[in-house]
Design a protein around this motif. Structure first.
Motif, mmCIF file in Angstrom:
data_model
loop_
_atom_site.group_PDB
_atom_site.id
_atom_site.type_symbol
_atom_site.label_atom_id
_atom_site.label_comp_id
_atom_site.label_asym_id
_atom_site.label_seq_id
_atom_site.Cartn_x
_atom_site.Cartn_y
_atom_site.Cartn_z
ATOM 1 N N LEU A 63 0.815 -1.208 0.000
ATOM 2 C CA LEU A 63 0.000 0.000 0.000
ATOM 3 C C LEU A 63 0.857 1.271 0.000
ATOM 4 C CD1 LEU A 63 -2.763 1.377 0.061
ATOM 5 C CD2 LEU A 63 -2.717 1.139 2.564
ATOM 6 N N PRO A 64 1.930 1.352 0.800
ATOM 7 C CA PRO A 64 2.756 2.570 0.731
ATOM 8 C C PRO A 64 3.332 2.851 -0.663
ATOM 9 C CG PRO A 64 3.219 1.411 2.762
ATOM 10 C CD PRO A 64 2.324 0.510 1.934
ATOM 11 N N HIS A 65 3.666 1.824 -1.418
ATOM 12 C CA HIS A 65 4.143 2.041 -2.781
ATOM 13 C C HIS A 65 3.044 2.678 -3.628
ATOM 14 C CE1 HIS A 65 6.946 -1.172 -1.472
ATOM 15 N NE2 HIS A 65 7.816 -0.513 -2.233
ATOM 16 N N ALA A 66 1.825 2.169 -3.490
ATOM 17 C CA ALA A 66 0.689 2.724 -4.237
ATOM 18 C C ALA A 66 0.381 4.146 -3.771
ATOM 19 C CB ALA A 66 -0.537 1.824 -4.075
ATOM 20 N N LEU A 67 0.481 4.379 -2.463
ATOM 21 C CA LEU A 67 0.254 5.734 -1.936
ATOM 22 C C LEU A 67 1.307 6.704 -2.461
ATOM 23 C CD1 LEU A 67 -0.737 5.037 1.781
ATOM 24 C CD2 LEU A 67 -2.221 5.790 -0.087
ATOM 25 N N ALA A 68 2.519 6.227 -2.639
ATOM 26 C CA ALA A 68 3.575 7.084 -3.188
ATOM 27 C C ALA A 68 3.197 7.556 -4.583
ATOM 28 C CB ALA A 68 4.909 6.340 -3.214
ATOM 29 N N ALA A 69 2.638 6.670 -5.390
ATOM 30 C CA ALA A 69 2.209 7.055 -6.742
ATOM 31 C C ALA A 69 1.099 8.100 -6.668
ATOM 32 C CB ALA A 69 1.735 5.823 -7.521
ATOM 33 N N ALA A 70 0.130 7.885 -5.771
ATOM 34 C CA ALA A 70 -0.955 8.857 -5.616
ATOM 35 C C ALA A 70 -0.407 10.189 -5.108
ATOM 36 C CB ALA A 70 -2.017 8.315 -4.667
ATOM 37 N N TYR A 71 0.496 10.145 -4.143
ATOM 38 C CA TYR A 71 1.109 11.369 -3.616
ATOM 39 C C TYR A 71 1.805 12.132 -4.741
ATOM 40 C CZ TYR A 71 4.482 14.447 -1.446
ATOM 41 O OH TYR A 71 5.227 15.536 -1.128
ATOM 42 N N GLY A 140 8.468 -11.319 -11.158
ATOM 43 C CA GLY A 140 7.754 -12.147 -10.200
ATOM 44 C C GLY A 140 7.281 -11.423 -8.955
ATOM 45 N N ALA A 141 7.550 -10.129 -8.849
ATOM 46 C CA ALA A 141 7.101 -9.375 -7.669
ATOM 47 C C ALA A 141 5.582 -9.235 -7.704
ATOM 48 C CB ALA A 141 7.764 -8.002 -7.641
ATOM 49 N N ASP A 142 4.983 -9.260 -6.539
ATOM 50 C CA ASP A 142 3.533 -9.074 -6.416
ATOM 51 C C ASP A 142 3.228 -7.580 -6.533
ATOM 52 O OD1 ASP A 142 0.842 -9.168 -5.855
ATOM 53 O OD2 ASP A 142 1.104 -9.661 -3.727
ATOM 54 N N VAL A 143 2.483 -7.202 -7.573
ATOM 55 C CA VAL A 143 2.157 -5.789 -7.808
ATOM 56 C C VAL A 143 0.664 -5.511 -7.645
ATOM 57 C CG1 VAL A 143 4.160 -5.343 -9.275
ATOM 58 C CG2 VAL A 143 2.021 -6.145 -10.313
ATOM 59 N N THR A 144 -0.071 -6.410 -7.009
ATOM 60 C CA THR A 144 -1.515 -6.213 -6.876
ATOM 61 C C THR A 144 -1.852 -4.962 -6.060
ATOM 62 O OG1 THR A 144 -1.574 -7.757 -5.013
ATOM 63 C CG2 THR A 144 -2.142 -8.642 -7.175
ATOM 64 N N ALA A 145 -0.998 -4.581 -5.132
ATOM 65 C CA ALA A 145 -1.256 -3.346 -4.367
ATOM 66 C C ALA A 145 -1.222 -2.137 -5.300
ATOM 67 C CB ALA A 145 -0.223 -3.181 -3.257
ATOM 68 N N LEU A 146 -0.389 -2.193 -6.331
ATOM 69 C CA LEU A 146 -0.319 -1.089 -7.292
ATOM 70 C C LEU A 146 -1.552 -1.080 -8.187
ATOM 71 C CD1 LEU A 146 3.432 -1.332 -8.372
ATOM 72 C CD2 LEU A 146 2.423 0.199 -6.666
ATOM 73 N N THR A 147 -1.886 -2.219 -8.741
ATOM 74 C CA THR A 147 -3.014 -2.262 -9.668
ATOM 75 C C THR A 147 -4.339 -2.020 -8.946
ATOM 76 O OG1 THR A 147 -3.109 -4.678 -9.480
ATOM 77 C CG2 THR A 147 -1.821 -3.763 -11.306
ATOM 78 N N GLY A 148 -4.414 -2.332 -7.662
ATOM 79 C CA GLY A 148 -5.621 -2.082 -6.889
ATOM 80 C C GLY A 148 -5.888 -0.599 -6.665
ATOM 81 N N MET A 149 -4.867 0.230 -6.840
ATOM 82 C CA MET A 149 -5.026 1.669 -6.610
ATOM 83 C C MET A 149 -5.808 2.338 -7.737
ATOM 84 S SD MET A 149 -4.547 4.259 -4.636
ATOM 85 C CE MET A 149 -3.294 4.000 -3.414
ATOM 86 N N TYR A 150 -5.875 1.722 -8.921
ATOM 87 C CA TYR A 150 -6.595 2.349 -10.033
ATOM 88 C C TYR A 150 -8.050 2.632 -9.679
ATOM 89 C CZ TYR A 150 -2.645 1.216 -13.082
ATOM 90 O OH TYR A 150 -1.396 1.134 -13.656
ATOM 91 N N GLY A 151 -8.709 1.681 -9.047
ATOM 92 C CA GLY A 151 -10.106 1.876 -8.655
ATOM 93 C C GLY A 151 -10.271 2.993 -7.642
ATOM 94 N N ILE A 152 -9.344 3.088 -6.705
ATOM 95 C CA ILE A 152 -9.394 4.157 -5.699
ATOM 96 C C ILE A 152 -9.238 5.513 -6.375
ATOM 97 C CG2 ILE A 152 -8.209 5.123 -3.686
ATOM 98 C CD1 ILE A 152 -7.562 2.161 -2.917
#
Length: 184
Positions: A63-71, A140-152
């Protein structure tokens, strides 16, 4: 770690603004003030590099990685406006500038629609950064936290749009004392 970097970048952003405005209005050093204000996007660059390096180094997206993109998106889209907002208040407080005025009625609705445009830009930038981060993440890294941010991001844009529509239909009325002062 990334959450700490986000917090440090947010603090750094406001510290640069405060120092820039203090240099401009209190120290009467407009060049130094302008230089400090121009450095605010460097904070965004630091954050982008840190998040990208963490993901590239094999970390799973969180989530912090996704929040960084939003920030980053909102900082870029709203940064200039936030600096203007702070500058007007600093000028009023320390340099005898005019008091900031609140908008009402159609002017407030127009400002809301301007925010819709800025939020749309912020969402687009954030989505682009999310996409970029999914591309630089280690294999192979899990990026679902990033892709989940699109809806938000979509929800944020929808709420901003609803806000503007509501103030277009039901304009914000000035307080009685403001209406009375305008009539005299």
């Amino acid at each position: 770690m990334i959450l700490g970097i986000i917090v440090a970048c947010e603090i750094g952003f406001w510290v640069l603004i405060a120092l820039g405005l203090a240099a401009r209005y209190i120290l009467r050093a407009p060049r130094l003030g302008a230089t400090l204000l121009v450095l605010t996007p460097a904070v965004d660059l630091v954050l982008l590099v840190a998040v990208g390096a963490d993901l590239r180094g094999g970390g799973d997206a969180s989530l912090p990685h996704a929040l960084a993109a939003a920030y980053l998106g909102f900082s870029i889209a709203y940064g200039h406006r936030m600096i203007r907002w702070a500058d007007a208040r600093f000028a009023h407080r320390f340099a005898g500038g005019p008091a900031p005025r609140k908008a009402y009625g159609a002017a407030y609705a127009r400002a809301c629609w301007g925010d819709v445009a800025r939020t749309g830009l912020a969402v687009a930038i954030a989505a682009g950064v999310l996409w970029l981060l999914t591309r630089v993440a280690a294999e192979g890294a899990d990026v679902t936290a990033l892709t989940g941010m699109y809806g938000i991001l979509g929800v944020i844009f929808a709420v901003e749009t609803i806000w503007a529509v509501s103030y277009t239909i039901w304009p914000k009325k000035a307080p009685a004392e403001v209406r009375g002062a305008a009539a005299t």
